[in-house]
Write a protein that holds these residues in place. Structure first.
Motif, short mmCIF file in Angstrom:
data_model
loop_
_atom_site.label_atom_id
_atom_site.label_comp_id
_atom_site.label_asym_id
_atom_site.label_seq_id
_atom_site.Cartn_x
_atom_site.Cartn_y
_atom_site.Cartn_z
N ALA A 64 -55.01 14.74 2.07
CA ALA A 64 -53.59 14.38 2.19
C ALA A 64 -53.16 13.49 1.02
O ALA A 64 -52.09 13.69 0.43
CB ALA A 64 -53.34 13.67 3.51
N ALA A 65 -53.99 12.53 0.66
CA ALA A 65 -53.65 11.65 -0.46
C ALA A 65 -53.63 12.42 -1.77
O ALA A 65 -52.75 12.21 -2.61
CB ALA A 65 -54.66 10.50 -0.55
N TRP A 66 -54.57 13.32 -1.96
CA TRP A 66 -54.62 14.09 -3.20
C TRP A 66 -53.39 14.98 -3.34
O TRP A 66 -52.78 15.05 -4.41
CB TRP A 66 -55.90 14.92 -3.24
CG TRP A 66 -56.08 15.65 -4.52
CD1 TRP A 66 -56.47 15.13 -5.72
CD2 TRP A 66 -55.86 17.05 -4.74
NE1 TRP A 66 -56.51 16.13 -6.66
CE2 TRP A 66 -56.15 17.30 -6.09
CE3 TRP A 66 -55.47 18.09 -3.93
CZ2 TRP A 66 -56.05 18.57 -6.63
CZ3 TRP A 66 -55.37 19.35 -4.47
CH2 TRP A 66 -55.66 19.58 -5.81
N LEU A 67 -53.01 15.65 -2.24
CA LEU A 67 -51.81 16.50 -2.29
C LEU A 67 -50.55 15.67 -2.54
O LEU A 67 -49.67 16.07 -3.31
CB LEU A 67 -51.68 17.30 -1.00
CG LEU A 67 -52.71 18.41 -0.80
CD1 LEU A 67 -52.58 19.01 0.58
CD2 LEU A 67 -52.59 19.46 -1.88
N ALA A 68 -50.46 14.52 -1.90
CA ALA A 68 -49.29 13.65 -2.11
C ALA A 68 -49.24 13.12 -3.54
O ALA A 68 -48.16 13.07 -4.15
CB ALA A 68 -49.32 12.49 -1.12
N LEU A 69 -50.38 12.75 -4.08
CA LEU A 69 -50.40 12.24 -5.46
C LEU A 69 -50.11 13.34 -6.47
O LEU A 69 -49.46 13.09 -7.49
CB LEU A 69 -51.75 11.58 -5.75
CG LEU A 69 -51.96 10.24 -5.08
CD1 LEU A 69 -53.42 9.81 -5.21
CD2 LEU A 69 -51.04 9.19 -5.67
N ARG A 70 -50.58 14.53 -6.20
CA ARG A 70 -50.26 15.65 -7.10
C ARG A 70 -48.76 15.95 -7.08
O ARG A 70 -48.16 16.22 -8.10
CB ARG A 70 -51.03 16.91 -6.70
CG ARG A 70 -52.51 16.82 -6.89
CD ARG A 70 -52.93 17.13 -8.26
NE ARG A 70 -52.66 18.53 -8.57
CZ ARG A 70 -53.00 19.10 -9.69
NH1 ARG A 70 -53.62 18.42 -10.61
NH2 ARG A 70 -52.71 20.35 -9.91
N ARG A 71 -48.16 15.89 -5.89
CA ARG A 71 -46.71 16.12 -5.77
C ARG A 71 -45.94 15.00 -6.47
O ARG A 71 -44.99 15.23 -7.18
CB ARG A 71 -46.34 16.21 -4.30
CG ARG A 71 -44.88 16.18 -3.99
CD ARG A 71 -44.18 17.47 -4.20
NE ARG A 71 -44.69 18.49 -3.29
CZ ARG A 71 -44.26 19.72 -3.33
NH1 ARG A 71 -43.33 20.06 -4.18
NH2 ARG A 71 -44.76 20.63 -2.54
N TRP A 72 -46.38 13.76 -6.27
CA TRP A 72 -45.70 12.61 -6.85
C TRP A 72 -45.83 12.59 -8.37
O TRP A 72 -44.89 12.24 -9.07
CB TRP A 72 -46.27 11.32 -6.25
CG TRP A 72 -45.70 10.09 -6.85
CD1 TRP A 72 -44.45 9.59 -6.65
CD2 TRP A 72 -46.34 9.21 -7.76
NE1 TRP A 72 -44.27 8.46 -7.38
CE2 TRP A 72 -45.43 8.20 -8.08
CE3 TRP A 72 -47.60 9.18 -8.35
CZ2 TRP A 72 -45.74 7.16 -8.94
CZ3 TRP A 72 -47.91 8.15 -9.20
CH2 TRP A 72 -46.97 7.17 -9.49
N ALA A 73 -46.98 12.99 -8.88
CA ALA A 73 -47.21 12.96 -10.33
C ALA A 73 -46.51 14.12 -11.03
O ALA A 73 -46.40 14.13 -12.25
CB ALA A 73 -48.70 13.00 -10.64
#
Length: 90
Positions: A64-73
């Motif tokens: 979940a954190a990786w997907l959120a960070l990829r979306r945010w970046a």
């Protein structure tokens, strides 16, 4: 066992998040976030002493954190980031 303690997971999360500074791609930051989620759940008593469940929850938190960070970046499907304006245009 030591992995049943919340401080162990919190320390692991902080160490993994700190190691992210020397690696690209938000991989260790996601794992660190997952470890912090496990620490929180162990601390409030929602996660028992089962190591497989702890690892499963950590993996879900990391994903979940990786997907959120990829979306945010702004990086998706390995597309390069396109800059619309230059720093020297002002």
């Amino acid at each position: 066992m030591i992995w049943q303690q919340a401080w162990f997971w919190a320390a692991a999360g902080v160490v993994l998040a700190a190691l992210e500074m020397v690696t690209p791609g938000f991989y260790l930051l996601g794992l660190g976030f997952g470890a912090l989620v496990v620490a929180l759940l162990v601390w409030i008593g929602l996660l028992g002493a089962s190591l497989p469940w702890m690892i499963f929850v950590m993996a879900l938190g990391a994903l979940a954190a990786w997907l959120a960070l990829r979306r945010w970046a702004g990086v998706w499907r390995n597309e390069p980031k396109i800059w619309d304006r230059d720093i020297n245009e002002d």
